[in-house]
Design a protein around this motif. Structure first.
Motif, short mmCIF file in Angstrom:
data_model
loop_
_atom_site.label_atom_id
_atom_site.label_comp_id
_atom_site.label_asym_id
_atom_site.label_seq_id
_atom_site.Cartn_x
_atom_site.Cartn_y
_atom_site.Cartn_z
N SER A 35 -29.20 5.00 25.54
CA SER A 35 -30.53 5.49 25.89
C SER A 35 -31.41 4.30 26.29
O SER A 35 -31.24 3.20 25.79
N LEU A 89 -35.54 15.00 18.60
CA LEU A 89 -34.68 14.12 17.80
C LEU A 89 -33.38 14.83 17.42
O LEU A 89 -32.29 14.24 17.51
N GLN A 111 -29.62 13.65 18.37
CA GLN A 111 -28.68 13.30 17.30
C GLN A 111 -27.41 14.15 17.36
O GLN A 111 -26.30 13.65 17.19
N ASP A 154 -37.94 7.35 13.65
CA ASP A 154 -36.52 7.61 13.91
C ASP A 154 -36.28 8.00 15.37
O ASP A 154 -35.28 7.62 15.97
N ARG A 167 -34.14 6.02 18.36
CA ARG A 167 -33.11 6.78 19.06
C ARG A 167 -33.24 6.62 20.58
O ARG A 167 -32.24 6.50 21.29
#
Length: 482
Positions: free
Chosen positions: A190, A280, A284, A323, A327
């Protein structure tokens, strides 16, 4: 069908004349703008002209914007459809996204720069889509020799955006950014692109996509700041039939449509904490759950995000999830503003002149030395977007192919916020010999006088009590003319 002009044509459908005029002023330098106050008038315009993009207000007498755009999709499927409305209409818009094939939803009150960028992107997408469809048809129906040639053209079309398209001077600060981007493009990491508005973050993201193994996949763009959370979720993750009023069939989101390709999330720093939680989870788990759905759908996409915000600061302020930040920021790239890479102004300006003059039907236009010096002396707070708008204005107003400094706006000619900023950045010298200090003061006076007289050397020389030849000599001495 009549030809309006060489510029792409945009049709604005709104029953409020003031709204029509505001959108025309925003768009008319880049597009031929037609207007209609109701659906019947809009149909006549669509039947007469080839319209690239249609901007339609949701609330109009008779048909709503979504209802009319459904008809447009059936009769004029190549026209890119954009609806403009407020938060209160978001459910109706979501319901109509699939049926009407709505490309984008713009909230009121709309921002001129965002409206212009959205319409530009829509027009470009229409051109590329038609070219890709044409080449794909040729590829499937031609002879082996022609298939080989068409495959080459198709590959060339897919590589329209690459790092070579990012205009810059030799030794530019962008060299390091592009070099790092090229290295990471081949890996499925990413990427977070940081930088002020108008610096070219989307262009860098496209270059990353086309330099990656995902180049043959789709590259889809979503501006996260432009639409509310409910619509953003439906647009990115999709929705199921019956999930809300008007959801007559399943609608795949951008993540599903970009499967195997790249999703570019612009202005991700503007998203709400609630949406960040959903995003998120998608990143994930590698799967999306459409709005109203009970089952997840696996997706394989690369995410490139961008923002003009300081995300680390927003994390500290509790406005952006830590978080999620880690990411999306597998690799962070910062595009410096134009004022920090002054050497890039000349090649970018010359390229923009070529592009804009061709768009406006005035090929061959070029900048005079004085015009270029004027551009080089301005800080460009709006970056490349502002530079492009200024050049479009100058090309349109210039009576000859040679663009003189007088064609620029007073803001640019006078250094605007720039002139006071320049004065603050270059105070009277407090060190050096008397001759050196006098030279610095003389250069400042020369520049201020030239800017005030729009780089007219005859008038500037007369005010300063110099001959034109004497003024030119001083300009060359102090580097005030290229």
């Amino acid at each position: 069908m009549s030809e309006v002009a060489s510029l792409p044509t945009v049709l604005v459908v709104d029953d409020e004349v003031r709204s029509q005029d505001a959108m025309r002023r925003t768009l008319d330098e880049d597009f031929t703008v037609l207007t209609a106050s109701h659906a019947d008038d809009a149909r006549k315009q669509l039947e007469r002209y080839e319209v690239s993009v249609i901007l339609c207000d949701q609330r109009m007498p008779g048909l709503t914007g979504v209802e009319f755009l459904k008809e447009v999709r059936e009769r004029w499927p190549d026209t890119v459809r954009i609806v403009i409305s407020g938060y209160t209409d978001s459910e109706d818009i979501i319901a109509g996204i699939n049926d009407a094939g709505i490309y984008q939803y713009i909230l009121k009150p709309w921002v001129p720069d965002h409206l212009l960028d959205t319409v530009r992107t829509a027009a470009e997408a229409r051109v590329l889509q038609r070219e890709m469809h044409r080449l794909d048809l040729e590829l499937r129906t031609s002879t082996p020799v022609l298939r080989q040639r068409t495959a080459h053209k198709l590959e060339k079309a897919r590589n329209t955006f690459d790092f070579d398209r990012i205009e810059r001077a030799a030794g530019s600060p962008l060299d390091g950014v592009c070099e790092m981007a090229a290295r990471v493009a081949r890996y499925d990491l990413s990427v977070l692109v940081l930088g002020e508005s108008g610096t070219g973050k989307e262009l860098l993201a496209r270059a990353i996509h086309y330099a990656s193994p995902r180049a043959s996949g789709a590259f889809v763009v979503e501006n996260c700041a432009a639409i509310p959370d409910t619509l953003l979720e439906s647009e990115l993750f999709g929705h199921k039939r019956g999930s809300f009023t008007g959801a007559h069939e399943d609608h795949p989101g951008l993540f599903q449509r970009a499967n195997g390709g790249t999703v570019f999330l612009d202005e991700i720093g503007e998203t709400s904490p609630a949406f960040q939680v959903r995003l998120l989870r998608v990143l994930q788990e590698g799967e999306v759950r459409p709005v109203g759905g009970v089952r997840t759908v696996p997706v394989n996409v690369r995410v490139v995000a961008a923002t003009h915000r300081d995300l680390e600061q927003r994390v500290r302020e509790g406005l952006f999830r830590e978080d999620l930040y880690y990411r999306i920021a597998g690799i962070s790239l910062t595009v410096p503003p134009l004022r920090e890479r002054g050497g890039d102004i000349e090649p970018i300006a010359r390229r923009l002149v070529r592009e804009v003059s061709a768009e406006l039907g005035r090929p061959g236009a070029e900048l005079s030395d004085e015009a270029m010096a004027c551009l080089m002396g301005y800080p460009w707070p709006g970056n490349i977007r502002e530079l492009r708008n200024e050049i479009a204005r100058a090309v349109a107003l210039s009576a000859t192919e040679c663009i003189e400094a007088q064609a620029f706006s007073l803001r640019v000619l006078h250094g605007q916020a720039g002139l006071s900023a320049t004065a603050q950045a270059t105070p009277l010298p407090r060190s050096g010999t008397l001759g050196e200090r006098l030279d610095a003061i003389e250069a400042m006076i020369l520049r201020e006088t030239l800017l005030r007289h729009r780089w007219n050397k005859t008038r500037a020389a007369k005010e300063l009590g110099l001959s034109r030849v004497g003024l030119r000599g001083k300009m060359l001495r102090f580097g005030l003319e290229g």
